[in-house]
Design an enzyme around this catalytic site. Structure first.
Site, PDB file in Angstrom:
ATOM      1  CG  HIS A 153      -2.073   0.886   1.212  1.00 24.54           C
ATOM      2  ND1 HIS A 153      -1.990   2.197   0.787  1.00 24.54           N
ATOM      3  CD2 HIS A 153      -3.366   0.697   1.580  1.00 24.54           C
ATOM      4  CE1 HIS A 153      -3.176   2.772   0.908  1.00 24.54           C
ATOM      5  NE2 HIS A 153      -4.024   1.879   1.396  1.00 24.54           N
ATOM      6  CD  GLU A 211      -2.952   0.779  -2.375  1.00 29.26           C
ATOM      7  OE1 GLU A 211      -3.267  -0.356  -1.936  1.00 29.26           O
ATOM      8  OE2 GLU A 211      -3.652   1.801  -2.192  1.00 29.26           O
TER       9      GLU A 211
END
Length: 300
Positions: free
Chosen positions: A170, A273
């Site tokens: 992330h 991501e």
């Protein structure tokens, strides 16, 4: 383990040391002539990476990030595992799994042939994790810090039952101005628009930002580029082991409502991501392992 013990066992002279970070969590501090980096053993996440010839950090880290047990650190590269997003079984478990808010174990450090520094952290199943997710596993993440940054998240099934995971690196990238940023490489890619009720759409041209963005791109190319005009740089992102890419910016209202972000932080961050998300579910057989990898470089 105390930082003194970690330095004795894993420190590398003039290159890598362990220090006490915010919240009392141990951090790995790297300065090897090629780059500087800071890695938090809590959450297993890198917080900062800056090549020696670059004036700015690659990564965004919130000045209001939480550094306390049970909270995820807002910035760098939090690890979403063994699921991405809401609890897939609807059991009330925390979004994005349980490894981004626990202390990892240092598994090893070394210097590579080209002078980069590699750090491996890990998590294994315990009675506590089994209550959350009843699987037997070994999870490791390796950061290789040099003129570029490489991350490998490896899942090994050490049990006798097959299990399924979704996951994401992330990554919060530091940007100069969200209004002057483009993501290149996604033209023609299908995506799930989570801001628009999960509608299926197709990207037309480059990705630009004028409102909240939360998209899961399916079957993206292996290489994406963040073109950041304000910082006069391009960030190259190359991924392996994933069939989805997530693009996220919280925009005005969400940034203001999050206690661990400044009201205007949405202007300075962008998440692109490397992920296995949505329908990109990975089945890991007993005794088998799989990895997701991301490689980041900066060009002018």
């Amino acid at each position: 383990m105390k930082t003194e013990q970690l330095n004795t066992q894993y420190g590398i002279a003039d290159q890598l040391q362990f220090i006490d970070g915010k919240g009392g969590f141990p951090n790995v501090e790297i300065s090897n002539g090629k780059a500087k980096a800071l890695i938090s053993v809590y959450g297993g996440q890198i917080l900062s990476y800056q090549p020696a010839n670059e004036p700015e950090d690659l990564l965004f880290l919130s000045t209001r990030a939480y550094y306390q047990q049970g909270k995820a650190i807002k910035g760098g590269t939090p690890i979403c595992w063994p699921w991405f997003g809401p609890d897939p079984e609807g059991l009330g478990r925390a979004s994005h799994g349980f490894v981004r808010n626990r202390l990892w174990t240092v598994m090893g450090t070394h210097t590579t042939e080209d002078g980069a520094t590699a750090v491996t952290l890990g998590v294994v199943n315990t009675p506590e994790t089994t209550e959350i997710w009843p699987q037997t596993f070994e999870l490791s993440i390796t950061y290789t810090v040099g003129e570029t940054l490489s991350i490998e998240l490896k899942t090994q099934n050490t049990g006798s039952q097959e299990f399924s995971i979704s996951q994401a690196l992330h990554t919060y990238f530091k940007i100069g101005d969200i209004n002057r940023v483009q993501v290149l490489g996604l033209n023609g890619s299908d995506y799930i628009d989570k801001v628009d009720g999960g509608q299926q759409k197709t990207q037309q041209g480059v990705v630009e930002f004028s409102e909240e963005c939360d998209r899961i791109y399916t079957e993206p190319p292996a290489k994406l580029i963040i073109d950041d005009a304000a910082l006069d740089r391009r960030i190259n992102i190359t991924s392996e082991g994933s069939k989805t890419a997530v693009v996220w910016n919280p925009w005005v209202e969400n940034s203001a409502s999050m206690g661990d972000l400044e009201d205007t932080d949405y202007q300075r961050l962008l998440c692109v991501e490397t992920a296995n998300a949505a329908q990109d579910i990975v089945n890991v057989l007993p005794g088998q392992a799989m990895s997701i990898k991301a490689h980041y470089s900066i060009e002018r």
